[in-house]
Motif scaffolding. Structure first.
Motif, PDB file in Angstrom:
ATOM      1  N   ARG A 298      39.667  35.254  32.724  1.00  0.00           N
ATOM      2  CA  ARG A 298      40.668  36.041  33.464  1.00  0.00           C
ATOM      3  C   ARG A 298      40.458  35.776  34.945  1.00  0.00           C
ATOM      4  NH1 ARG A 298      38.069  40.869  30.553  1.00  0.00           N
ATOM      5  NH2 ARG A 298      36.460  39.601  31.447  1.00  0.00           N
ATOM      6  N   VAL A 299      41.518  35.335  35.616  1.00  0.00           N
ATOM      7  CA  VAL A 299      41.439  34.951  37.023  1.00  0.00           C
ATOM      8  C   VAL A 299      42.282  35.904  37.851  1.00  0.00           C
ATOM      9  CG1 VAL A 299      41.860  33.114  38.692  1.00  0.00           C
ATOM     10  CG2 VAL A 299      41.161  32.529  36.360  1.00  0.00           C
ATOM     11  N   GLY A 300      41.626  36.615  38.768  1.00  0.00           N
ATOM     12  CA  GLY A 300      42.343  37.533  39.646  1.00  0.00           C
ATOM     13  C   GLY A 300      42.798  36.835  40.918  1.00  0.00           C
TER      14      GLY A 300
ATOM     15  N   GLU B 188      47.213  43.543  44.250  1.00  0.00           N
ATOM     16  CA  GLU B 188      47.933  43.820  45.498  1.00  0.00           C
ATOM     17  C   GLU B 188      47.111  43.482  46.737  1.00  0.00           C
ATOM     18  OE1 GLU B 188      51.116  44.934  45.862  1.00  0.00           O
ATOM     19  OE2 GLU B 188      51.286  44.597  43.711  1.00  0.00           O
ATOM     20  N   SER B 189      45.775  43.546  46.616  1.00  0.00           N
ATOM     21  CA  SER B 189      44.905  43.239  47.751  1.00  0.00           C
ATOM     22  C   SER B 189      43.591  42.671  47.233  1.00  0.00           C
ATOM     23  CB  SER B 189      44.654  44.498  48.599  1.00  0.00           C
ATOM     24  OG  SER B 189      43.931  45.452  47.855  1.00  0.00           O
ATOM     25  N   ALA B 190      42.750  42.201  48.154  1.00  0.00           N
ATOM     26  CA  ALA B 190      41.507  41.530  47.774  1.00  0.00           C
ATOM     27  C   ALA B 190      40.419  42.485  47.291  1.00  0.00           C
ATOM     28  CB  ALA B 190      40.990  40.714  48.949  1.00  0.00           C
ATOM     29  N   GLN B 191      40.336  43.662  47.866  1.00  0.00           N
ATOM     30  CA  GLN B 191      39.243  44.579  47.541  1.00  0.00           C
ATOM     31  C   GLN B 191      39.183  44.914  46.051  1.00  0.00           C
ATOM     32  OE1 GLN B 191      39.203  48.075  46.740  1.00  0.00           O
ATOM     33  NE2 GLN B 191      36.969  48.188  46.886  1.00  0.00           N
ATOM     34  N   PRO B 192      40.290  45.199  45.374  1.00  0.00           N
ATOM     35  CA  PRO B 192      40.185  45.482  43.935  1.00  0.00           C
ATOM     36  C   PRO B 192      39.726  44.278  43.101  1.00  0.00           C
ATOM     37  CG  PRO B 192      42.284  46.275  44.789  1.00  0.00           C
ATOM     38  CD  PRO B 192      41.631  45.471  45.873  1.00  0.00           C
ATOM     39  N   ILE B 193      39.935  43.067  43.616  1.00  0.00           N
ATOM     40  CA  ILE B 193      39.470  41.881  42.888  1.00  0.00           C
ATOM     41  C   ILE B 193      37.948  41.879  42.822  1.00  0.00           C
ATOM     42  CG2 ILE B 193      39.298  39.359  42.985  1.00  0.00           C
ATOM     43  CD1 ILE B 193      42.136  39.302  44.036  1.00  0.00           C
ATOM     44  N   VAL B 194      37.304  42.192  43.935  1.00  0.00           N
ATOM     45  CA  VAL B 194      35.839  42.224  43.976  1.00  0.00           C
ATOM     46  C   VAL B 194      35.306  43.280  43.010  1.00  0.00           C
ATOM     47  CG1 VAL B 194      33.842  42.588  45.472  1.00  0.00           C
ATOM     48  CG2 VAL B 194      35.852  41.383  46.354  1.00  0.00           C
ATOM     49  N   VAL B 195      35.942  44.434  42.976  1.00  0.00           N
ATOM     50  CA  VAL B 195      35.541  45.504  42.054  1.00  0.00           C
ATOM     51  C   VAL B 195      35.755  45.061  40.603  1.00  0.00           C
ATOM     52  CG1 VAL B 195      36.043  47.869  41.308  1.00  0.00           C
ATOM     53  CG2 VAL B 195      36.001  47.312  43.754  1.00  0.00           C
ATOM     54  N   ALA B 196      36.870  44.382  40.332  1.00  0.00           N
ATOM     55  CA  ALA B 196      37.159  43.921  38.965  1.00  0.00           C
ATOM     56  C   ALA B 196      36.147  42.874  38.502  1.00  0.00           C
ATOM     57  CB  ALA B 196      38.574  43.363  38.893  1.00  0.00           C
ATOM     58  N   ILE B 197      35.706  42.022  39.410  1.00  0.00           N
ATOM     59  CA  ILE B 197      34.678  41.036  39.051  1.00  0.00           C
ATOM     60  C   ILE B 197      33.362  41.749  38.744  1.00  0.00           C
ATOM     61  CG2 ILE B 197      33.233  39.157  39.938  1.00  0.00           C
ATOM     62  CD1 ILE B 197      35.705  38.196  41.498  1.00  0.00           C
TER      63      ILE B 197
ATOM     64  N   ASP C 200      36.947  37.494  35.296  1.00  0.00           N
ATOM     65  CA  ASP C 200      35.801  36.586  35.351  1.00  0.00           C
ATOM     66  C   ASP C 200      35.677  35.859  36.687  1.00  0.00           C
ATOM     67  OD1 ASP C 200      35.073  36.956  32.538  1.00  0.00           O
ATOM     68  OD2 ASP C 200      37.002  35.988  32.161  1.00  0.00           O
ATOM     69  N   PHE C 201      36.786  35.681  37.358  1.00  0.00           N
ATOM     70  CA  PHE C 201      36.829  34.909  38.597  1.00  0.00           C
ATOM     71  C   PHE C 201      37.966  35.457  39.435  1.00  0.00           C
ATOM     72  CE2 PHE C 201      38.873  31.398  40.883  1.00  0.00           C
ATOM     73  CZ  PHE C 201      37.833  30.957  41.663  1.00  0.00           C
ATOM     74  N   GLY C 202      37.844  35.357  40.752  1.00  0.00           N
ATOM     75  CA  GLY C 202      38.930  35.842  41.591  1.00  0.00           C
ATOM     76  C   GLY C 202      38.978  35.153  42.932  1.00  0.00           C
ATOM     77  N   SER C 203      40.168  35.081  43.462  1.00  0.00           N
ATOM     78  CA  SER C 203      40.371  34.559  44.805  1.00  0.00           C
ATOM     79  C   SER C 203      40.661  35.757  45.692  1.00  0.00           C
ATOM     80  CB  SER C 203      41.546  33.584  44.808  1.00  0.00           C
ATOM     81  OG  SER C 203      41.843  33.188  46.116  1.00  0.00           O
ATOM     82  N   ALA C 204      39.666  36.126  46.506  1.00  0.00           N
ATOM     83  CA  ALA C 204      39.796  37.323  47.332  1.00  0.00           C
ATOM     84  C   ALA C 204      40.302  37.016  48.732  1.00  0.00           C
ATOM     85  CB  ALA C 204      38.463  38.055  47.403  1.00  0.00           C
TER      86      ALA C 204
END
Length: 101
Positions: free
Chosen positions: A35-37, A70-79, A85-89
């Motif tokens: 799963r890629v955020g 919608e923003s980068a901060q929730p991606i870090v929390v989701a990781i 599994d991976f995200g572009s913040a």
């Protein structure tokens, strides 16, 4: 002599059939799901979106599910929580860290 050649030819044909059957039955491994955020409104998220669209994840053996944020901060929390599994913040956080040094 003709009979032994036919027997050998028949045995060779069966051996070739057996090898081909064994090799042909080897299953292709399933793609590993990931799963890629990504931030749906950020230009910094273009690389993983393009990689998915061009099939780069699939070529490397991954079945990518793109998860928009919608923003980068929730991606870090989701990781951190294992929801993705991976995200572009994006690059903003890195620039803030450098600016504060």
């Amino acid at each position: 002599m003709g009979r032994s050649r036919r027997a050998f030819g028949s045995a060779a044909a069966w051996a070739a059939f057996g090898i081909a059957t064994c090799l042909g039955s080897a299953s292709i491994p399933a793609a590993e799901p990931i799963r890629v955020g990504f931030v749906s409104t950020s230009l910094a998220s273009i690389p993983p979106v393009v990689a998915d669209a061009k099939g780069y994840f699939r070529e490397q053996g991954f079945d990518a599910t793109m998860v928009p944020f919608e923003s980068a901060q929730p991606i870090v929390v989701a990781i951190a929580s294992g929801d993705i599994d991976f995200g572009s913040a994006g690059l903003t956080d890195a620039f803030f860290v450098l600016a504060n040094q």
